[in-house]
Design an enzyme around this catalytic site. Sequence first.
Site, PDB file in Angstrom:
ATOM      1  N   CYS A 282       0.795  -1.229   0.000  1.00  0.00           N
ATOM      2  CA  CYS A 282       0.000   0.000   0.000  1.00  0.00           C
ATOM      3  C   CYS A 282       0.827   1.279   0.000  1.00  0.00           C
ATOM      4  O   CYS A 282       0.761   2.084  -0.934  1.00  0.00           O
ATOM      5  CB  CYS A 282      -0.947   0.023   1.207  1.00  0.00           C
ATOM      6  N   ILE A 283       1.593   1.491   1.061  1.00  0.00           N
ATOM      7  CA  ILE A 283       2.197   2.810   1.292  1.00  0.00           C
ATOM      8  C   ILE A 283       3.141   3.245   0.173  1.00  0.00           C
ATOM      9  O   ILE A 283       3.131   4.418  -0.211  1.00  0.00           O
ATOM     10  CB  ILE A 283       2.887   2.844   2.667  1.00  0.00           C
TER      11      ILE A 283
END
Length: 381
Positions: A282-283
Amino acid sequence: MDATGTGHKTNAEVLTAKIRSREARVGIVGLGYVGLPLGVEFAKTGFSVTGIDVSAAKVEQINAGESYVLDVPTPTLKPLVAGGKLRATTDFSVISELDTINICVPTPLRKTKDPDMSYIDAACRDIAKYLHPGLLVILESTTYPGTTDEFVLPMLERSGLKVGEDFFLCFSPERVDPGNPTYQTANIPKVVGGITPACTEIGSLFYSQALQKVVPVSSTRVAEMVKLLENTFRMINIGLVNELALMCDRMGINVWEVIDAAATKPFGFMPFYPGPGLGGHCIPIDPFYLSWKTRQAGIEARFIELAGYINGQMPLFVIDKVQNALNEAAKPLKGSRVHILGVAYKRDIDDLRESPALDVMHLLLKRGSVVSYSDPYIPCL
């Protein structure tokens, strides 16, 4: 009798009744770290769940009651499969028999940092073939604001069915944190936004049957932006503390001591910690969906691009620190044996996606080091 007084129930009323009675047949497209735990939660609460995946190996393993996802122990999965509450298939035609379908497929970035929509596109095309009145479709894959109404909706409406009346379409961002023993699918608040108010209402009702808290929002675009805000917030703050680590290193200041002391402030500060870079599903990726979308609107996402650059430089910083340490011992980096403890993107998981450890290993090999590693969750690369 329905609201029109004709006695004929609307698609919304029929679907609502099925969800409340848990007679709705639930479908999940994509049986990875998001889809499988979600399917398990609905199966645990009494729903009949069908997982759909293009991987025959995954389907076979699930149907044997064996889990390949750390957050879903085999002892949890096996009785659900044995009891007929959860099964898997590669056949998308099963959608014609389902009442709900969640799309939980990957959304990677291309090398140019543009969104790769091929997985969502393929899933939606297959769903469109078997779209029928009364079906609730929810996209969970992280993507840019506008995907659900600009990309998914037109594909589904080609069938001639009308959203909000014939079928229902929502976006609900996945918030899974693999390996987190405290927050898992069941107790992480679930944000959901629909194309129409009826879509939002039915989507919220659906999730509330299996998950502890549901947070309805006004639109799919708001729901899409929620996930990007969450991960952009983390990416930028990690970039900030990584830059601070670079500064402190040059000035001979212990950055860890600085952070620990700052964290004693009871308001207005949240501690973030430096590291060798960003990893995970994600990040390192999600903020660039927002950056790409804002470029289409003529806006430059400067914080995102700068944080991405700083975080991308951290493996080089690690190599410099290793090289300096070896120099202190009168040893060159070239030819030295360097052992890496842990190669997953975070502890206690078997996920290598975007792991900065891989970048560190690559740079060490490039500079002539003899590299080895230990990781109990990843026996071989």
